[in-house]
Scaffold this motif. Structure first.
Motif, PDB file in Angstrom:
ATOM      1  N   MET A   1       9.043   5.325   4.808  1.00 33.37           N
ATOM      2  CA  MET A   1       8.102   5.357   3.686  1.00 33.37           C
ATOM      3  C   MET A   1       6.889   6.212   4.023  1.00 33.37           C
ATOM      4  SD  MET A   1       8.199   1.381   2.335  1.00 33.37           S
ATOM      5  CE  MET A   1       7.207   1.699   0.867  1.00 33.37           C
ATOM      6  N   ALA A   2       6.377   6.084   5.247  1.00 29.46           N
ATOM      7  CA  ALA A   2       5.212   6.867   5.650  1.00 29.46           C
ATOM      8  C   ALA A   2       5.530   8.362   5.648  1.00 29.46           C
ATOM      9  CB  ALA A   2       4.737   6.429   7.029  1.00 29.46           C
ATOM     10  N   ALA A   3       6.699   8.727   6.168  1.00 28.00           N
ATOM     11  CA  ALA A   3       7.096  10.138   6.185  1.00 28.00           C
ATOM     12  C   ALA A   3       7.233  10.676   4.761  1.00 28.00           C
ATOM     13  CB  ALA A   3       8.407  10.298   6.948  1.00 28.00           C
ATOM     14  N   HIS A   4       7.797   9.867   3.876  1.00 30.66           N
ATOM     15  CA  HIS A   4       7.952  10.271   2.475  1.00 30.66           C
ATOM     16  C   HIS A   4       6.579  10.457   1.832  1.00 30.66           C
ATOM     17  CE1 HIS A   4       9.958  10.855  -1.280  1.00 30.66           C
ATOM     18  NE2 HIS A   4       9.494   9.747  -1.836  1.00 30.66           N
ATOM     19  N   ALA A   5       5.651   9.550   2.132  1.00 32.99           N
ATOM     20  CA  ALA A   5       4.297   9.673   1.583  1.00 32.99           C
ATOM     21  C   ALA A   5       3.627  10.960   2.056  1.00 32.99           C
ATOM     22  CB  ALA A   5       3.468   8.454   1.988  1.00 32.99           C
ATOM     23  N   TRP A   6       3.766  11.278   3.352  1.00 31.97           N
ATOM     24  CA  TRP A   6       3.216  12.534   3.885  1.00 31.97           C
ATOM     25  C   TRP A   6       3.806  13.733   3.142  1.00 31.97           C
ATOM     26  CZ3 TRP A   6      -0.914  13.445   6.570  1.00 31.97           C
ATOM     27  CH2 TRP A   6      -1.410  12.511   7.472  1.00 31.97           C
TER      28      TRP A   6
ATOM     29  N   LEU B   1       4.839  13.912   0.226  1.00 37.53           N
ATOM     30  CA  LEU B   1       4.312  13.968  -1.137  1.00 37.53           C
ATOM     31  C   LEU B   1       2.834  14.354  -1.174  1.00 37.53           C
ATOM     32  CD1 LEU B   1       5.988  10.729  -2.537  1.00 37.53           C
ATOM     33  CD2 LEU B   1       6.499  13.064  -3.272  1.00 37.53           C
ATOM     34  N   GLY B   2       2.235  14.522  -0.001  1.00 38.79           N
ATOM     35  CA  GLY B   2       0.846  14.946   0.050  1.00 38.79           C
ATOM     36  C   GLY B   2      -0.166  13.817   0.160  1.00 38.79           C
ATOM     37  N   VAL B   3       0.284  12.605   0.422  1.00 41.25           N
ATOM     38  CA  VAL B   3      -0.643  11.486   0.592  1.00 41.25           C
ATOM     39  C   VAL B   3      -1.430  11.675   1.892  1.00 41.25           C
ATOM     40  CG1 VAL B   3      -0.842   8.985   0.920  1.00 41.25           C
ATOM     41  CG2 VAL B   3       0.848   9.903  -0.691  1.00 41.25           C
ATOM     42  N   ARG B   4      -2.743  11.535   1.805  1.00 39.60           N
ATOM     43  CA  ARG B   4      -3.574  11.593   3.007  1.00 39.60           C
ATOM     44  C   ARG B   4      -3.675  10.188   3.583  1.00 39.60           C
ATOM     45  NH1 ARG B   4      -8.408  13.056   1.241  1.00 39.60           N
ATOM     46  NH2 ARG B   4      -9.818  11.487   2.080  1.00 39.60           N
ATOM     47  N   ILE B   5      -3.172   9.999   4.793  1.00 40.62           N
ATOM     48  CA  ILE B   5      -3.139   8.679   5.425  1.00 40.62           C
ATOM     49  C   ILE B   5      -4.140   8.661   6.569  1.00 40.62           C
ATOM     50  CG2 ILE B   5      -1.723   7.026   6.692  1.00 40.62           C
ATOM     51  CD1 ILE B   5       0.713   8.054   5.164  1.00 40.62           C
TER      52      ILE B   5
ATOM     53  N   CYS C   1      -5.350   8.951  -1.269  1.00 42.76           N
ATOM     54  CA  CYS C   1      -5.819   8.738   0.101  1.00 42.76           C
ATOM     55  C   CYS C   1      -5.604   7.274   0.444  1.00 42.76           C
ATOM     56  CB  CYS C   1      -7.294   9.098   0.239  1.00 42.76           C
ATOM     57  SG  CYS C   1      -7.952   8.824   1.916  1.00 42.76           S
ATOM     58  N   LEU C   2      -4.921   7.018   1.564  1.00 40.36           N
ATOM     59  CA  LEU C   2      -4.617   5.650   1.990  1.00 40.36           C
ATOM     60  C   LEU C   2      -5.389   5.343   3.274  1.00 40.36           C
ATOM     61  CD1 LEU C   2      -1.206   3.859   2.035  1.00 40.36           C
ATOM     62  CD2 LEU C   2      -2.598   3.870   4.100  1.00 40.36           C
TER      63      LEU C   2
ATOM     64  N   GLY D   1       0.799  -1.213   0.000  1.00 37.91           N
ATOM     65  CA  GLY D   1       0.000   0.000   0.000  1.00 37.91           C
ATOM     66  C   GLY D   1       0.833   1.264   0.000  1.00 37.91           C
ATOM     67  N   LEU D   2       1.875   1.292   0.814  1.00 40.03           N
ATOM     68  CA  LEU D   2       2.739   2.473   0.848  1.00 40.03           C
ATOM     69  C   LEU D   2       3.508   2.640  -0.458  1.00 40.03           C
ATOM     70  CD1 LEU D   2       4.038   2.262   4.524  1.00 40.03           C
ATOM     71  CD2 LEU D   2       2.686   4.120   3.527  1.00 40.03           C
ATOM     72  N   THR D   3       3.949   1.531  -1.050  1.00 46.29           N
ATOM     73  CA  THR D   3       4.639   1.604  -2.346  1.00 46.29           C
ATOM     74  C   THR D   3       3.709   2.187  -3.397  1.00 46.29           C
ATOM     75  OG1 THR D   3       6.041  -0.303  -1.828  1.00 46.29           O
ATOM     76  CG2 THR D   3       5.781   0.256  -4.148  1.00 46.29           C
ATOM     77  N   ALA D   4       2.464   1.709  -3.424  1.00 43.13           N
ATOM     78  CA  ALA D   4       1.497   2.225  -4.394  1.00 43.13           C
ATOM     79  C   ALA D   4       1.217   3.706  -4.161  1.00 43.13           C
ATOM     80  CB  ALA D   4       0.201   1.419  -4.299  1.00 43.13           C
ATOM     81  N   ALA D   5       1.030   4.099  -2.901  1.00 42.36           N
ATOM     82  CA  ALA D   5       0.717   5.491  -2.590  1.00 42.36           C
ATOM     83  C   ALA D   5       1.855   6.419  -2.988  1.00 42.36           C
ATOM     84  CB  ALA D   5       0.414   5.625  -1.102  1.00 42.36           C
ATOM     85  N   ILE D   6       3.081   6.026  -2.664  1.00 41.50           N
ATOM     86  CA  ILE D   6       4.244   6.859  -3.008  1.00 41.50           C
ATOM     87  C   ILE D   6       4.394   6.975  -4.516  1.00 41.50           C
ATOM     88  CG2 ILE D   6       6.773   6.915  -2.957  1.00 41.50           C
ATOM     89  CD1 ILE D   6       6.561   5.741  -0.092  1.00 41.50           C
TER      90      ILE D   6
END
Length: 387
Positions: free
Chosen positions: A184-189, A191-195, A28-29, A13-18
């Motif tokens: 990975m979570a910090a990188h997603a944040w 990039l603007g991913v809503r977790i 949105c994850l 999921g994190l790979t896909a989101a990033i």
């Protein structure tokens, strides 16, 4: 573009989101649990355990992907003296070397191995019964299956070559796999991913765009109401053990009499347990009809051989049974292409370690996540052009 929804906050999921966010998508994850990571979570507290032994294989695609983004982090190298403490149970006794047949077999090219023959039959014809049996049991470390010899010869041989490669492909993340998940979570944040954690979904959400279901296959089957989402996996007893340190304990005890593996993870990363203690993790596959207790008894037999006085030295212990959560295994006549397809139609895509993507262990989750994201983004662009 329209929003891309990812269900599941594990590695896939994190790979896909990033990947989607890097391509400019709004993402949105949703993660059902309080923390991200799935099976890549690392336990809190003094004992930094994963759900079973974890390693990153440097020959896999996610190694380069993580490294390019600065997400791999510091590794925990195995000291040469510890690496020499690999032990094998053969004929009920602890030995320093495996049978020659196993070593010969590990050098055979996977591309020349048949898909439609079981590994034991093929390997026996190559190196004899003893070497074939030892090689099959050795592969319990990468298959979590009670009878690796019954699986497709090509499937097992590809993993045998990688598990015995020199120099070794397996590497260990300092502090446990949770450190990679945190990065990975910090990188997603960033990039603007809503977790959204603690966001358990019992049905697909109303959406304006594609959705990637990055859960276990069992959870995906329930969520999508699709009973065809099934594939062969394994049942494995997982044992975590903290012992008071004793000089001379082995790094690994690999059972060649039956699939089973014990590994002392503090050999490469002492930070996983308090000072003066060492953390062991074991995986003991159990057959249909066997119980968690059978796996525990197997683990204790290996501990009796390799870790003298382990009962008196035990300061912490945990046991679990992993069922259907150990990744896909391919029976004779099947390959990864025969597993449940990533594209489920109607803008729904599947990612995880039991779907139609190549790779070893977590590489299947990673590869399927990239494929699912690519298909989702392509479908969105086509829809926008048609609109």
């Amino acid at each position: 573009m329209r929003q891309l929804t990812v269900i599941g906050g594990g590695l896939a999921g994190l790979t896909a989101a990033i990947t989607a966010a890097e391509a400019g998508a709004r993402v949105c994850l949703h993660e059902a649990h309080q923390t991200l990571g799935g099976r890549a979570r690392t336990g809190e507290g003094p004992y930094r355990t994963n759900e079973g032994p974890h390693a990153l294989y440097s020959g896999g695609p996610h190694w380069t992907w993580l490294k390019q983004r600065g997400l791999l982090g510091p590794l925990a190298p195995l000291p040469p003296l510890e690496a020499a403490r690999l032990r094998f149970r053969r004929g009920g006794a602890l030995r320093r070397t495996p049978p020659l047949g196993l070593l010969r077999l590990s050098r055979r090219r996977a591309e020349q191995t048949p898909v439609d023959v079981d590994f034991h039959t093929w390997a026996s014809a190559q190196v004899g019964e003893e070497g074939a049996r030892a090689a099959a049991h050795y592969m319990g470390v990468a298959l979590f299956h009670h009878d690796p010899g019954s699986l497709s010869a090509a499937f097992v041989q590809e993993r045998l070559r990688r598990a015995t490669a020199l120099p070794p492909e397996a590497h260990y993340v300092r502090g446990g796999w949770g450190q990679v998940i945190d990065r990975m979570a910090a990188h997603a944040w960033d990039l603007g991913v809503r977790i959204e954690t603690e966001s358990r979904l019992d049905a697909l959400p109303e959406r304006d765009g594609p959705v990637i279901v990055a859960t276990s296959l069992d959870a995906a089957r329930r969520l999508l109401g699709d009973d065809t989402l099934r594939w062969e996996s394994g049942r494995t007893t997982l044992v975590d053990l903290a012992l008071r340190t004793r000089k001379g304990d082995p790094f690994v005890v690999s059972d060649l009499d039956a699939p089973g593996w014990l590994e002392r993870f503090t050999a490469q990363d002492p930070s996983l347990a308090p000072a003066g203690q060492q953390l062991l993790q074991g995986q003991l596959p159990v057959a249909p009809g066997q119980s968690k207790a059978d796996g525990v008894a197997h683990a204790e037999a290996l501990l009796d051989l390799g870790f003298p006085g382990w009962r008196e030295r035990t300061v912490w212990r945990r046991e679990a049974l992993a069922q259907g959560r150990t990744g896909a295994v391919d029976l004779p006549g099947t390959t990864w292409r025969d597993r449940p397809a990533i594209d489920r139609g109607d803008g729904v895509y599947l990612a995880g370690d039991q779907v139609a993507a190549p790779g070893l262990l977590s590489e299947v989750s990673f590869n399927s996540a990239l494929e699912a994201t690519s298909l989702a983004l392509l479908s969105t662009r086509l829809d926008l052009k048609l609109a």
